[in-house]
Write a protein that holds these residues in place. Structure first.
Motif, PDB file in Angstrom:
ATOM      1  N   ALA A 126       0.824  -1.202   0.000  1.00  0.00           N
ATOM      2  CA  ALA A 126       0.000   0.000   0.000  1.00  0.00           C
ATOM      3  C   ALA A 126       0.863   1.259   0.000  1.00  0.00           C
ATOM      4  CB  ALA A 126      -0.937  -0.005   1.202  1.00  0.00           C
ATOM      5  N   HIS A 129       1.059   4.175  -2.853  1.00  0.00           N
ATOM      6  CA  HIS A 129       0.885   5.586  -2.505  1.00  0.00           C
ATOM      7  C   HIS A 129       2.038   6.418  -3.054  1.00  0.00           C
ATOM      8  CE1 HIS A 129      -0.396   9.106  -0.308  1.00  0.00           C
ATOM      9  NE2 HIS A 129       0.799   9.204   0.263  1.00  0.00           N
ATOM     10  N   LEU A 144      -7.609   2.750 -10.395  1.00  0.00           N
ATOM     11  CA  LEU A 144      -8.476   3.914 -10.211  1.00  0.00           C
ATOM     12  C   LEU A 144      -7.653   5.195 -10.190  1.00  0.00           C
ATOM     13  CD1 LEU A 144     -11.228   5.192  -9.614  1.00  0.00           C
ATOM     14  CD2 LEU A 144     -10.848   4.700  -7.186  1.00  0.00           C
ATOM     15  N   LYS A 145      -6.535   5.175  -9.465  1.00  0.00           N
ATOM     16  CA  LYS A 145      -5.675   6.353  -9.395  1.00  0.00           C
ATOM     17  C   LYS A 145      -5.100   6.683 -10.766  1.00  0.00           C
ATOM     18  CE  LYS A 145      -6.051   6.863  -4.922  1.00  0.00           C
ATOM     19  NZ  LYS A 145      -6.815   8.001  -4.340  1.00  0.00           N
ATOM     20  N   GLU A 148      -6.757  -2.730  -7.847  1.00  0.00           N
ATOM     21  CA  GLU A 148      -7.933  -1.955  -8.231  1.00  0.00           C
ATOM     22  C   GLU A 148      -7.759  -0.487  -7.875  1.00  0.00           C
ATOM     23  OE1 GLU A 148     -11.931  -3.488  -7.317  1.00  0.00           O
ATOM     24  OE2 GLU A 148     -10.938  -5.367  -6.790  1.00  0.00           O
ATOM     25  N   GLN A 149      -7.221  -0.234  -6.681  1.00  0.00           N
ATOM     26  CA  GLN A 149      -6.998   1.146  -6.246  1.00  0.00           C
ATOM     27  C   GLN A 149      -5.997   1.854  -7.153  1.00  0.00           C
ATOM     28  OE1 GLN A 149      -6.155   1.559  -2.011  1.00  0.00           O
ATOM     29  NE2 GLN A 149      -7.403  -0.252  -1.578  1.00  0.00           N
ATOM     30  N   SER A 182      -7.414  -5.984  -4.472  1.00  0.00           N
ATOM     31  CA  SER A 182      -7.970  -4.698  -4.042  1.00  0.00           C
ATOM     32  C   SER A 182      -6.976  -3.553  -4.233  1.00  0.00           C
ATOM     33  CB  SER A 182      -8.412  -4.769  -2.579  1.00  0.00           C
ATOM     34  OG  SER A 182      -7.344  -5.147  -1.739  1.00  0.00           O
ATOM     35  N   LEU A 183      -5.701  -3.792  -3.924  1.00  0.00           N
ATOM     36  CA  LEU A 183      -4.706  -2.736  -4.092  1.00  0.00           C
ATOM     37  C   LEU A 183      -4.462  -2.434  -5.571  1.00  0.00           C
ATOM     38  CD1 LEU A 183      -2.150  -3.713  -1.306  1.00  0.00           C
ATOM     39  CD2 LEU A 183      -3.704  -1.749  -1.326  1.00  0.00           C
ATOM     40  N   LYS A 231     -12.900  -4.943 -13.038  1.00  0.00           N
ATOM     41  CA  LYS A 231     -11.984  -5.467 -12.033  1.00  0.00           C
ATOM     42  C   LYS A 231     -10.776  -6.121 -12.701  1.00  0.00           C
ATOM     43  CE  LYS A 231     -15.277  -6.269  -8.267  1.00  0.00           C
ATOM     44  NZ  LYS A 231     -14.563  -5.327  -7.357  1.00  0.00           N
ATOM     45  N   GLU A 236       1.468   6.880  -6.697  1.00  0.00           N
ATOM     46  CA  GLU A 236       0.406   7.864  -6.923  1.00  0.00           C
ATOM     47  C   GLU A 236       0.943   9.287  -6.794  1.00  0.00           C
ATOM     48  OE1 GLU A 236      -3.618   9.527  -4.728  1.00  0.00           O
ATOM     49  OE2 GLU A 236      -2.739   7.635  -4.080  1.00  0.00           O
TER      50      GLU A 236
END
Length: 337
Positions: A18, A22, A163-164, A159-160, A156-157, A98, A25
């Motif tokens: 994560a 970040h 999205l970013k 996917e994030q 899930s990560l 997804k 990002e």
């Protein structure tokens, strides 16, 4: 209650992952041009996660395809970006938003791979990316290890991150569109008049300094008002775009094609004399004559008139005079038809 060591280890790994996402990002958030954005994204993912292969697959019909295909000077982009049809992409992803993980039957994903790539892939992760709610392609990772992206693991990560990337892509696209419109005609995609005049002045000065040929073509469509009145303005726009495409398809890399105004176009031909320029415009007219446009259950052809002027003619003391002379000769050509 004691938490099993395996659970603690997984939580720790997730936290590390994560944090890396970040950091990625943050590194791409403020980038506002496609080349730097994509190069940075691919580099950061590859280096932070030690992934064997990272690349983008872009749908040809998407809004960003034309921008990316125009980036020719990035070796990384050419090597790490592939383009495919919407039909091909949908067949692979079934339009899922997804991430898709796979480590079997990988040949079914072959059309996503960059051309001439020789990836040794054991597993793959495909994360669709969107622009304004529409899927425009995917961000892909692949590894030689068949367990790296094994189906069933938590995405899930990923996917994030997708999205970013999509949000950042929206910012970059908006900025690139504004930049494009500052220099180009929005209908045909050709350079606009303001940019053309600056380029003409540059080429004029270069021609005079080094005694190099320079010819300017000024042309417009015959009976353009009749096309609009008979077939409608949409088909009039189609005729303009068709003309622009023909002009671009037969030009050299050094030639400049611009939309001047309305149905008028200008072509700047460096290192070209008047005879060579006539050959060029004749090929354009032949191509237009052989390619009918369909409209309202019938067809029509685009026809052109033109005028040209060369820098070595008497009295060509400025780029403005050169352009104005070509324009006058266009007017005379139309009068004589």
């Amino acid at each position: 209650m004691t938490i099993p060591h395996s659970v603690l280890e997984r939580l720790k790994n997730n936290e590390i992952t994560a944090r890396k996402f970040h950091e990625i990002e943050i590194s791409i958030l403020t980038i506002l041009n496609f080349q730097d954005f994509i190069e940075k994204l691919l580099f950061e993912i590859s280096s932070k996660f030690s992934v064997s292969y990272t690349w983008l697959s872009i749908i040809d019909e998407s809004g960003i395809s034309k921008y990316l295909q125009n980036i020719q000077d990035s070796t990384l982009l050419r090597r790490s970006t592939t383009f495919l049809s919407k039909e091909q992409f949908s067949k692979i992803t079934q339009n899922r938003l997804k991430p898709i993980l796979a480590n079997k039957n990988l040949n079914g994903f072959r059309s996503l791979f960059p051309e001439a790539s020789e990836y040794e892939i054991g597993s793959i992760a495909i994360a669709p990316i969107t622009l304004d709610g529409q899927i425009v392609g995917s961000f892909n990772q692949a590894d030689k290890n068949i367990s790296r992206f094994e189906p069933g693991i938590d995405t899930s990560l990923l996917e994030q991150l997708a999205l970013k990337v999509s949000l950042c892509l929206s910012n970059v696209t908006a900025h690139e569109q504004l930049k494009f419109l500052a220099f180009h005609d929005p209908l045909t995609g050709l350079l606009n008049r303001r940019v053309m005049e600056r380029i003409l002045e540059r080429e004029f000065q270069r021609s005079k300094r080094y005694h190099i040929d320079l010819t300017v073509l000024f042309l417009d469509l015959d009976d353009f008002k009749s096309i609009n009145d008979t077939f409608g303005h949409d088909n009039g726009d189609m005729a303009l775009c068709h003309t622009a495409d023909c002009l671009k398809s037969l030009k050299r890399d050094s030639d400049i094609v611009a939309r001047f105004a309305g149905d008028e176009f200008v072509v700047i031909l460096p290192s070209t004399n008047k005879s060579q320029a006539e050959n060029y415009i004749n090929r354009i007219k032949q191509k237009l004559a052989s390619s009918a446009l369909a409209a309202n259950n019938t067809t029509f052809h685009v026809k052109l008139s033109h005028g040209l002027a060369s820098v070595f003619e008497k009295g060509m003391d400025s780029s403005a005079i050169l352009l104005k002379t070509a324009d006058k000769r266009l007017y005379i050509a139309k009068q004589n038809k």
